[in-house]
Design an enzyme around this catalytic site. Structure first.
Site, PDB file in Angstrom:
ATOM      1  CE  LYS A 183      -3.424  -3.021   0.351  1.00 43.01           C
ATOM      2  NZ  LYS A 183      -4.635  -3.852  -0.709  1.00 43.01           N
ATOM      3  CG  HIS A 321      -9.627  -6.912  -3.712  1.00 43.30           C
ATOM      4  ND1 HIS A 321     -11.027  -6.822  -3.224  1.00 43.30           N
ATOM      5  CD2 HIS A 321      -9.028  -6.136  -2.639  1.00 43.30           C
ATOM      6  CE1 HIS A 321     -10.808  -6.802  -1.606  1.00 43.30           C
ATOM      7  NE2 HIS A 321      -9.893  -6.190  -1.853  1.00 43.30           N
TER       8      HIS A 321
HETATM    9 MG    MG Z   1      -6.896  -2.460  -3.985  1.00 36.81          MG
END
Ligand code: MG
Length: 390
Positions: A183, A321
């Site tokens: 991230k 995802h």
């Molecule tokens: Mg993502």
């Protein structure tokens, strides 16, 4: 064919292997769908959960969608032979009276129950989920034992960020992953650049690392990040801006040559069409992340895949995802690019089933009937609690 009971429970899940690190109070819903089909003296039960990232959906499940399934006439849920659940018919039962638009998170509630219905139907058929789905869609599974995967994780640590991130990436590599995703976007660009360097150092190179900005950038911040990242040749650059800000998405695609990934936070065919028409994505290069659970379950996800493939997207562009066993089966059955795995985070849904291995960036595919949650001891312990006294 009847559904005789549906049980539901919410549990806390964490973005970190260490659940004491604050994770925004994240939760997910678990469901157990009990059928009237008996195997070895016990009812066949399907299990599902709400994937990760969108919180539990207990209210919608209990008040709206589970009662529609429980109250449905036998023939409304059954296949033509009357010997198994028909997941597409069950989906239509759940969606009865729902108006177009206003997707909100009802799609996540529907997707949770849908996963359990597919699990039950595959078990009744005596097939692993990927075989059951492929048969149902008239497809061949090209490689029925392994699928391509990558490791998701790399959230910002509140303390000792670089050292802990490096350790996390080293563990991914030791587990057999070749590619990983971290991230960015929740700290300064300088720190993010240090995070990217530290993560890539544990992989074969920058081309094996994807970064996920978690939809945080506006156009200026996005372009600044793109300028910094572009020379590195990263695997992909994900969730750049607000999911519905197609103007910024298109500007980013026009100024960043490397692969861009999008779609994780879009939950309907209508939104997927808008992304394709207005997001500036490049079909030969970019990545589509739609979450099969969040997109109204598999029937909704299939509509998106079928539409975008018809529009010229290759199947390999889809990397769903979620990071769990359900997606592994879908990738195999639909011939998609690959699947995310969360090796350490989102316990109990982290990693693979017990004994399944990852080697050279490929994961074993569960071969037991259904999705295979029973083979994952951490997950199975939670589902046993949901099922209770059945
Ligand atoms: Mg993502």
């Amino acid at each position: 064919m009847r559904i005789v009971d549906i049980r539901e429970r919410s549990i806390a899940i964490s973005r970190y292997a260490d659940p004491t690190i604050p994770s925004g109070g994240l939760t997910t819903s678990l469901v157990a769908v009990v059928t009237d089909v008996m195997r070895a003296g016990k009812p066949v039960v399907g299990y599902g959960f709400s994937s990760v990232g969108r919180f539990a959906q207990g209210g919608l499940i209990r008040e709206r969608f589970a009662p529609r399934l429980a109250n449905a006439a036998d023939e409304a849920l059954s296949d033509d032979a009357g010997t198994n659940l028909d997941p597409f018919r069950a989906w239509a039962v759940m969606m009865a009276s729902e108006k177009p638009g206003g997707h909100g998170e009802r799609c996540v509630a529907v997707g949770t129950l849908d996963m359990a219905i597919w699990d039950a139907a595959a078990k009744i058929a005596g097939l692993p989920m990927h075989r059951f789905l492929a048969d149902r869609l008239g497809r061949n599974v090209v490689n029925p034992s392994r699928v391509r995967v990558y490791a998701g994780g790399g959230y910002l640590y509140p303390q000792n960020d670089i050292a802990r991130l490096s350790d996390e990436m080293r563990r991914f590599a030791d587990l057999g992953f070749t590619h990983a995703k971290i991230k960015i976007g929740s700290t300064g660009l300088d720190q993010d650049r240090r995070r990217v360097d530290a993560a890539a150092a544990q992989l074969p190179g920058y081309g094996y690392l994807a970064v996920d900005a978690m939809n945080t950038y506006d156009i200026d911040a996005g372009l600044a990040a793109a300028t910094t990242l572009a020379p590195l040749g990263l695997w992909w650059f994900e969730d750049v801006c607000d999911p519905l800000d197609f103007t910024t998405q298109a500007s980013m695609a026009a100024s960043y040559d490397g692969p861009i990934a999008a779609g994780e936070a879009l939950f309907s065919l209508a939104e997927a069409k808008l992304l394709d028409q207005h997001g500036g994505l490049r079909r030969a290069r970019d990545i589509l992340l739609f979450d099969p659970v969040h997109c109204y379950g598999l029937p909704g996800y299939l509509k998106i895949v079928e539409h975008l493939v018809m529009k010229g997207w290759p199947s390999r562009a889809f990397w769903p995802h979620g990071g769990h066993l359900f997606c592994l089966h879908l990738v195999a059955a639909l011939g998609l690019g690959g699947a995310e795995i969360n090796p350490l985070a989102f316990r109990p849904f982290r990693g693979l089933a017990d004994g399944m291995e990852i080697a050279d960036g490929f994961a074993d595919l569960p071969q037991a009937p259904g999705i295979g949650f029973e083979l994952h001891s951490e997950v199975w312990q939670e589902f046993r609690c949901v099922l209770g006294d059945w």
